[in-house]
Design a protein around this motif. Structure first.
Motif, PDB file in Angstrom:
ATOM      1  N   ARG A   2      -9.335 101.311  14.891  1.00 46.45           N
ATOM      2  CA  ARG A   2      -8.047 101.147  15.583  1.00 46.45           C
ATOM      3  C   ARG A   2      -6.980 102.058  14.989  1.00 46.45           C
ATOM      4  NH1 ARG A   2      -7.917  94.597  15.984  1.00 46.45           N
ATOM      5  NH2 ARG A   2      -6.372  94.864  17.598  1.00 46.45           N
ATOM      6  N   ILE A   5      19.219  93.887  12.774  1.00 45.62           N
ATOM      7  CA  ILE A   5      18.149  94.309  13.692  1.00 45.62           C
ATOM      8  C   ILE A   5      17.071  95.071  12.922  1.00 45.62           C
ATOM      9  CG2 ILE A   5      17.618  95.887  15.583  1.00 45.62           C
ATOM     10  CD1 ILE A   5      19.857  94.887  17.075  1.00 45.62           C
ATOM     11  N   GLU A  26      14.994  92.854  10.551  1.00 48.22           N
ATOM     12  CA  GLU A  26      13.990  91.987  11.157  1.00 48.22           C
ATOM     13  C   GLU A  26      12.868  92.788  11.801  1.00 48.22           C
ATOM     14  OE1 GLU A  26      14.820  88.059  12.395  1.00 48.22           O
ATOM     15  OE2 GLU A  26      14.747  88.496  10.259  1.00 48.22           O
ATOM     16  N   VAL A  27      13.228  93.910  12.393  1.00 45.01           N
ATOM     17  CA  VAL A  27      12.215  94.715  13.081  1.00 45.01           C
ATOM     18  C   VAL A  27      11.110  95.106  12.106  1.00 45.01           C
ATOM     19  CG1 VAL A  27      11.801  96.958  14.128  1.00 45.01           C
ATOM     20  CG2 VAL A  27      13.715  95.602  14.860  1.00 45.01           C
ATOM     21  N   TYR A  34       3.616  92.972   9.628  1.00 45.24           N
ATOM     22  CA  TYR A  34       2.723  91.878  10.007  1.00 45.24           C
ATOM     23  C   TYR A  34       1.422  92.427  10.583  1.00 45.24           C
ATOM     24  CZ  TYR A  34       1.076  87.986  12.901  1.00 45.24           C
ATOM     25  OH  TYR A  34       0.321  87.027  13.494  1.00 45.24           O
ATOM     26  N   LEU A  49       6.769  84.545   7.947  1.00 45.99           N
ATOM     27  CA  LEU A  49       7.596  83.336   8.007  1.00 45.99           C
ATOM     28  C   LEU A  49       8.540  83.236   6.816  1.00 45.99           C
ATOM     29  CD1 LEU A  49       5.158  80.685   9.442  1.00 45.99           C
ATOM     30  CD2 LEU A  49       6.929  82.001  10.585  1.00 45.99           C
ATOM     31  N   LEU A  87      11.303  85.728   7.375  1.00 43.80           N
ATOM     32  CA  LEU A  87      12.110  85.378   8.542  1.00 43.80           C
ATOM     33  C   LEU A  87      13.022  84.204   8.223  1.00 43.80           C
ATOM     34  CD1 LEU A  87      12.631  85.998  11.515  1.00 43.80           C
ATOM     35  CD2 LEU A  87      10.981  84.254  12.091  1.00 43.80           C
ATOM     36  N   LEU A 106       2.860  90.440  23.888  1.00 48.13           N
ATOM     37  CA  LEU A 106       3.435  90.538  22.538  1.00 48.13           C
ATOM     38  C   LEU A 106       4.954  90.647  22.626  1.00 48.13           C
ATOM     39  CD1 LEU A 106       3.167  91.178  19.455  1.00 48.13           C
ATOM     40  CD2 LEU A 106       3.084  93.567  20.119  1.00 48.13           C
ATOM     41  N   LEU A 159       7.484  87.807  21.200  1.00 47.03           N
ATOM     42  CA  LEU A 159       8.420  88.124  20.118  1.00 47.03           C
ATOM     43  C   LEU A 159       9.851  87.942  20.607  1.00 47.03           C
ATOM     44  CD1 LEU A 159       6.807  91.185  18.352  1.00 47.03           C
ATOM     45  CD2 LEU A 159       6.890  88.836  17.599  1.00 47.03           C
ATOM     46  N   ILE A 195      12.968  87.751  17.855  1.00 46.81           N
ATOM     47  CA  ILE A 195      12.876  88.844  16.888  1.00 46.81           C
ATOM     48  C   ILE A 195      13.543  90.072  17.510  1.00 46.81           C
ATOM     49  CG2 ILE A 195      11.290  90.264  15.540  1.00 46.81           C
ATOM     50  CD1 ILE A 195      10.925  87.400  14.866  1.00 46.81           C
ATOM     51  N   PRO A 196      14.514  90.668  16.831  1.00 47.23           N
ATOM     52  CA  PRO A 196      15.092  91.887  17.384  1.00 47.23           C
ATOM     53  C   PRO A 196      14.057  93.009  17.362  1.00 47.23           C
ATOM     54  CG  PRO A 196      15.929  91.508  15.184  1.00 47.23           C
ATOM     55  CD  PRO A 196      15.105  90.321  15.551  1.00 47.23           C
ATOM     56  N   PRO A 197      14.154  94.020  18.154  1.00 50.05           N
ATOM     57  CA  PRO A 197      15.246  94.346  19.069  1.00 50.05           C
ATOM     58  C   PRO A 197      15.033  93.807  20.477  1.00 50.05           C
ATOM     59  CG  PRO A 197      13.720  96.170  18.984  1.00 50.05           C
ATOM     60  CD  PRO A 197      13.123  95.071  18.163  1.00 50.05           C
ATOM     61  N   ALA A 227       8.429  81.198  15.575  1.00 49.46           N
ATOM     62  CA  ALA A 227       7.704  82.452  15.349  1.00 49.46           C
ATOM     63  C   ALA A 227       6.257  82.154  14.994  1.00 49.46           C
ATOM     64  CB  ALA A 227       8.370  83.243  14.231  1.00 49.46           C
ATOM     65  N   LEU A 265       3.287  83.613  17.200  1.00 44.65           N
ATOM     66  CA  LEU A 265       2.395  84.564  16.534  1.00 44.65           C
ATOM     67  C   LEU A 265       0.948  84.075  16.561  1.00 44.65           C
ATOM     68  CD1 LEU A 265       4.483  85.794  13.504  1.00 44.65           C
ATOM     69  CD2 LEU A 265       3.878  87.047  15.533  1.00 44.65           C
ATOM     70  N   VAL A 281      -0.338  85.824  19.373  1.00 39.97           N
ATOM     71  CA  VAL A 281      -0.490  87.240  19.017  1.00 39.97           C
ATOM     72  C   VAL A 281      -1.735  87.431  18.164  1.00 39.97           C
ATOM     73  CG1 VAL A 281       0.565  89.136  17.741  1.00 39.97           C
ATOM     74  CG2 VAL A 281       1.980  87.639  19.141  1.00 39.97           C
ATOM     75  N   LYS A 282      -1.930  86.487  17.261  1.00 36.18           N
ATOM     76  CA  LYS A 282      -3.094  86.552  16.379  1.00 36.18           C
ATOM     77  C   LYS A 282      -4.377  86.583  17.208  1.00 36.18           C
ATOM     78  CE  LYS A 282      -4.875  82.957  13.826  1.00 36.18           C
ATOM     79  NZ  LYS A 282      -4.664  81.791  12.966  1.00 36.18           N
ATOM     80  N   TYR A 338      -4.761  90.024  19.082  1.00 33.62           N
ATOM     81  CA  TYR A 338      -4.979  91.282  18.377  1.00 33.62           C
ATOM     82  C   TYR A 338      -5.973  91.192  17.227  1.00 33.62           C
ATOM     83  CZ  TYR A 338      -1.446  93.755  20.969  1.00 33.62           C
ATOM     84  OH  TYR A 338      -0.759  94.378  21.964  1.00 33.62           O
ATOM     85  N   PHE A 339      -6.125  90.019  16.650  1.00 33.63           N
ATOM     86  CA  PHE A 339      -6.922  89.983  15.423  1.00 33.63           C
ATOM     87  C   PHE A 339      -8.270  89.333  15.618  1.00 33.63           C
ATOM     88  CE2 PHE A 339      -2.420  89.221  13.752  1.00 33.63           C
ATOM     89  CZ  PHE A 339      -2.081  90.526  14.012  1.00 33.63           C
TER      90      PHE A 339
END
Lengths: 561, 505
Positions: free
Chosen positions: A111, A140, A143-144, A150, A170, A173, B388, B392, B397-399, B433, B437, B440-441, B444-445
């Motif tokens: 990947r 921003i 956090e991004v 992750y 977590l 965050l 995703l 998010l 979560i920004p942006p 979150a 997630l 998401v996990k 993708y995983f």
């Protein structure tokens, strides 16, 4: 927009733009991703280099500034720029980028497309944190950063990767959301006083705002301080918020560890320097004994735990806890030496620890184990590797003539002035540091060599290529730290002014007295002076006069050291 | 002129321009049921699911009409058109448009396509439009019932399935019960203020000076109205129905249920608490704070354990209502309405996006459980990436735009002094979150299950990636969004209607 600001923005956003470009390359073309990512990172680094020369070292103002309105009704601006502190860390980030990209060539086996794109996104978000001059924008970027990290850990990490990734996410965050409340609180406090809605960092740090916060109730100030403290302490990480770090480091792929250790942890210390101290100095002083205790525990505990580790990566991870604890001590010393030492420590840690992680990554790529017990006698088959590992180890434990020494010495100097006993205790961390690092080196490099290890190949050209810049910088800082010192001089002086408005006044007074008495012990008196200062004097009246004294005050102790 | 209602016709013809969109929706819905469905459709030999096209057209026309309706107060001061009404009407119609889009056969939505399905959506939308503008407890009650009755049927639309029936029954019983409570509350307030008025503005003045011995009456009346409304938005502890109903309803209706009725009910919430009970805010502030905090905590914590994505989104929508109630709490009702509107707008996009992905996977029989998402990153890269972004964004979560909505509403709440609630909100959003997630996990995983994968058709791809793009770059349009929110306001003067262009001022 000035040319330098353009250069800064370009270097910052080039990685993410490159990442967008890579979206259109099919996943099978592994080499394209590898080379393109390195090329983008190197380009971003080359773009960033001129700023080192362009930076005006004689000013403490935010330079390369660019501001435009974003959401005027909320007072949110797209405001960027750097002072010496951010410049150094920003350059460290552009410098680490190519290394992280290059070291991924060997160990990322699947990947590639996603991997290299996330790496580039991460790079931009980290660079963004250091250039932003607006709280909203800062939050921003802050956090991004989590999202790519992750993914980097959770997809390409070790066996416990999912656990480590979600823990990292977590933990950080929940720390930063509390900071958001603190930011809101200050924002409205300001608005009540001035009628202006303003998210700019400059207004958050302004004397009026600091005064305003200091005039609130004690509980409010302490809560505010804790909200900021938690966000940054988790990121640093300080004891007892460090538990995510070993997991994240051990599970992350090498490049992830390099970035984590090199840059991400610096976000926390940068946050302390940029936000906690200048915005809520009074609250920080209020809680100082606790902070100091946590930092000190971090230094000693990190070192002790590092000593018993069987896994090399975990050992280096715990050494980070210890080193950054030291860095925090320097910051909490709240005097120029401590702060400068902390800045140095950030840079040094950003050079030596990634170096160590890279070194661990190299043997891991070859043998797929990180256990110290599986190795031994590697110096016989891998002489170049052993030499580089040695250099990085020495740099990490603070051998004179290498970078680590400068940071540690300066921090201890600063801490000793303010908190002598803490400095004494912190020395034990350094001694233990030497012990565990050398012990690891000895067990891995010397002694009898086992059958499997004799077949291990020494470093190839690519591997030497990414170590070389680290070694150059390590030696450079070790031999001639003055260019770095010059850059951080004024911003650190400004910071100390913000935290301890009376510091320079007291110090220069002490210096004058000392000169008059022809006794060279001014340092001792200066150390007592800040403790006897009065609280609540309007900083405005000091604002103009100490500026003139700054250079004077520096000339005096500067010559001595 | 009929003599039993003197002035009725004058009244109607004078005020009818306020409700053209509503009338359009109603009449076209009725025409669809009869005669068009029985006569026109067999004649043109079109298939039933083609009803989506005229439905969409009607909704778009009513969207434009409602934006350009002049401001004003009409129907004996029972219905009002202002920025707040228009803003939430736009949200409701948008949500209905999305629901129709999501119901499409190409997307594989498990819906029986009949004229009734679309007509009911139109009727319910018209009810919502009335809710957004209702400024009298009586019109509020009627419009809520108009909306709710249509939704009861739509929820039970999968009548061959046990859980569809269960959902419809549950929703109907509890809904009827809560409407009863609300009606009782209204009558108590009516009695307490001397039996003169149910108009919110007048009620506000009357309630402020109500005598001491009637305070219990007022208190219980206010609480009962609060309970009724909380049921409509599924706030804790009146949320029990929502996971089951969401689960049992056809998925496009679930997506719609999570947005449109909530937008309308929040408009009522803002209207009732911002105008009607504004003078006695001390009566309802504490209970509403409790409800708000409990919704955030329970919604987010209960979502962690969910196995089905549909239920997960149901619980998370409870939490999102909790965040939005922060805006209702705001003592500055205007600013509160603006923040709620913005949040709802953004939530509409990200939530619909997440449901679109879910509907697509259900239609392709790839399941709705969270484990079924395993390896989606490999099977459907576009779908997984969009998901995703939606997740998010929901996590704030920004942006992504979800962050902007949260930012704005929390900013307001801190300004209004609800710092503790904001701390809870932010901490629970960190919890959220975790479960977002989780998905998401899986995507993708985890390794994908074996089996052939159908490539996505262009309709679904377009729909989902457009929503994704909007959510992705939304924050950059912060200034524009804020300009729009500026128009979400009450107009104070009752008389001459000033045309306020809702869009692009």
């Amino acid at each position: 927009m000035s040319g330098t600001a353009q250069l800064m923005l370009l270097a910052t956003f080039l990685p993410i733009l490159g990442g967008l470009g890579l979206l259109f390359v099919p996943n099978e073309k592994r080499e394209v991703f590898q080379k393109a990512t390195v090329a983008i990172m190197v380009a971003s680094f080359l773009l960033s280099v001129p700023l080192w020369f362009q930076y005006n070292r004689g000013s403490d103002a935010v330079q390369f500034a660019y501001v435009c309105d974003w959401m005027p009704s909320l007072g949110v601006k797209f405001s960027v720029g750097m002072d010496g502190i951010s410049l150094l860390l920003w350059l460290l980030t552009t410098f680490t980028g190519p290394i992280a990209a290059l070291c991924s060539w060997g160990n990322i086996e699947e990947r590639w497309k996603e991997y290299y794109i996330w790496l580039l996104v991460l790079q931009t978000s980290m660079l963004g944190v250091f250039i932003t001059q607006d709280m909203f924008l800062f939050y921003i970027f802050w956090e991004v950063m989590l999202v790519p990290m992750y993914f980097l850990i959770a997809i390409w990490g070790g066996p416990q990767k999912l656990y480590a990734a979600i823990k990292l996410f977590l933990y950080t965050l929940s720390g930063s959301v509390l900071m958001l409340v603190a930011i809101f609180a200050i924002y409205f406090l300001q608005h009540k006083a001035t009628g202006q809605y303003d998210f700019s960092i400059a207004s958050f740090q302004s004397a009026q705002t600091v005064q305003l916060i200091a005039s609130q109730t004690k509980t409010f100030q302490i809560l505010l301080t804790l909200a900021f403290f938690l966000a940054f302490a988790i990121k640093v990480p300080m004891f007892p918020f460090h538990t995510w770090l070993p997991d994240a480091h051990v599970q992350a792929p090498t490049a992830g560890s390099v970035i984590l250790a090199g840059i991400l942890l610096k976000m926390g210390t940068y946050g302390f320097v940029r936000f906690l101290l200048p915005i809520v100095p009074e609250g920080t002083k209020e809680l100082m004994p606790w902070f100091l205790a946590l930092a000190l525990i971090g230094v000693v505990y990190g070192a002790l735990v590092a000593m018993i580790q069987k896994d090399m990566k975990k050992l280096v991870a715990y050494s980070s806890v210890s080193h950054l604890g030291l860095c925090m001590l320097g910051i909490f010393a709240m005097n120029p030496w401590g702060m400068k030492g902390a800045m140095f420590q950030m840079l040094n840690h950003g050079v030596s620890t990634p170096g160590l992680f890279l070194a661990v990554g190299i043997v891991y790529e070859r043998r797929h184990t990180r256990m110290i017990a599986d190795y031994g006698g590697l110096s016989k088959t891998m002489p170049i590797y052993a030499t580089i590992f040695m250099l990085m180890t020495m740099s990490s434990i603070g051998l004179p003539l290498l970078n680590g020494f400068i940071g540690e010495a300066t921090i201890l100097m600063g801490t000793f002035q303010t908190w002598p006993w803490v400095a004494v205790a912190a020395t034990s961390g350094i001694i233990l540091g030497a012990a565990y690092m050398l012990w690891m080196f000895q067990r891995v490099m010397f002694g009898p060599i086992s059958e499997v290890n004799t077949k291990m190949a020494d470093l190839n050209f690519r591997e030497i290529a990414y170590f070389t810049p680290l070694i150059i910088v390590a030696v450079w800082i070790g031999l001639y730290p003055k260019p770095f010192m010059d850059i951080m001089d004024k911003p650190v002086a400004k910071l100390v002014m913000q935290v301890q408005p009376d510091f320079y006044k007291a110090e220069s007074l002490a210096a004058k007295q000392a000169e008059a008495a022809k006794v060279g012990m001014h340092g001792m008196e200066a150390q007592e002076a800040p403790e006897t200062k009065e609280h609540g004097t309007a900083p405005a009246e000091h604002a103009s006069e100490p500026k003139a004294e700054v250079s004077e005050a520096h000339a005096a102790p500067g010559g001595g050291h | 002129m009929p003599s039993f209602a003197p002035g009725l016709w004058e009244n109607l013809s004078h005020d009818i321009h306020y409700i053209w969109p509503h009338i359009l929706l109603m009449v076209s819905g009725l025409l669809m049921l009869w005669p068009l469905d029985t006569w026109l459709l067999p004649w043109t030999k079109a298939e039933k699911h083609k009803w989506a096209i005229p439905t969409m057209a009607i909704l778009v026309v009513s969207l434009v009409l409602s934006i350009y309706t002049p401001n004003g107060l009409g129907f004996s001061a029972m219905y009002k058109v202002d920025g707040l009404a228009k803003g939430f009407q736009v949200l409701c119609i948008l949500a209905s448009i999305f629901a129709v889009m999501l119901s499409q056969k190409v997307l594989g939505a498990l819906v029986e396509h009949t004229a009734e399905y679309y007509a009911l959506i139109l009727f319910a939308t018209s009810g919502m439009l009335f809710m957004c503008g209702a400024v009298d407890l009586v019109t509020i009650y009627f419009s809520i019932e108009l909306m709710a009755l249509c939704i009861y049927i739509l929820v039970a639309y999968l009548r061959q399935q046990e859980r569809g029936i269960e959902a419809g029954m549950k929703y109907f019983l509890l809904g009827a019960f809560s409407s009863g409570i609300m009606l009782f509350g209204i009558s108590l307030l009516f009695a307490a203020t001397g039996g003169i008025t149910t108009n919110l503005t007048e009620l506000n003045q009357k309630l402020a000076v109500v005598s001491q011995d009637k305070s219990l009456l007022v208190y219980s009346g206010v609480l009962m109205v609060l309970v009724g409304l909380c049921f409509k938005v599924a706030a804790v502890p009146f949320h029990m129905w929502s996971p089951d109903v969401y689960d049992g309803a056809p998925t496009p209706i679930t997506a719609w249920l999570a947005t449109a009725p909530k937008a309308a009910s929040l408009a009522v919430f803002l209207r009732v608490f911002g105008t009607g009970f504004h003078s006695i805010s001390y009566e309802w502030e504490a209970p509403l704070m409790l409800i708000c905090g409990a919704s955030m905590i329970l919604g987010n914590v209960a979502a962690i354990k969910q196995q089905s994505l549909k239920r997960l989104l149901a619980y998370s929508s409870i939490a999102h209502v909790g965040y939005m109630l922060l805006g209702v709490l705001s003592r500055d009702a205007q600013a509160g309405a603006q923040a709620v509107w913005l949040y709802m707008l953004l939530y509409l996009f990200m939530n619909t996006g997440a449901f679109a992905v879910l509907i697509y996977l259900q239609g392709k029989n790839e399941g709705e459980r969270i484990e079924d998402f395993a390896g989606m990153g490999k099977r459907h890269p576009v779908l997984a990436f969009s998901m995703l972004v939606f997740l998010l964004s929901l996590a704030g979560i920004p942006p992504f735009i979800g962050f902007f909505g949260k930012f704005y509403i929390f900013l307001l709440a801190v300004e209004q002094g609800f710092t503790t609630l904001v701390v809870i909100a932010l901490l629970t959003s960190a919890v959220s979150a975790f479960y977002y997630l989780e998905v998401v996990k899986q995507m993708y995983f985890k390794e994908p299950a074996e089996g052939e994968v159908e490539p996505m058709d262009s309709y679904s791809k377009f729909l989902i990636s457009t929503a994704c793009a909007l959510v992705l770059v939304g924050t950059a349009f912060g200034p524009q969004l804020l300009k729009w929110t500026d128009d979400i306001r009450w107009f104070e003067k009752e008389a001459p209607a000033v045309v306020m262009e809702f869009s692009n001022k």
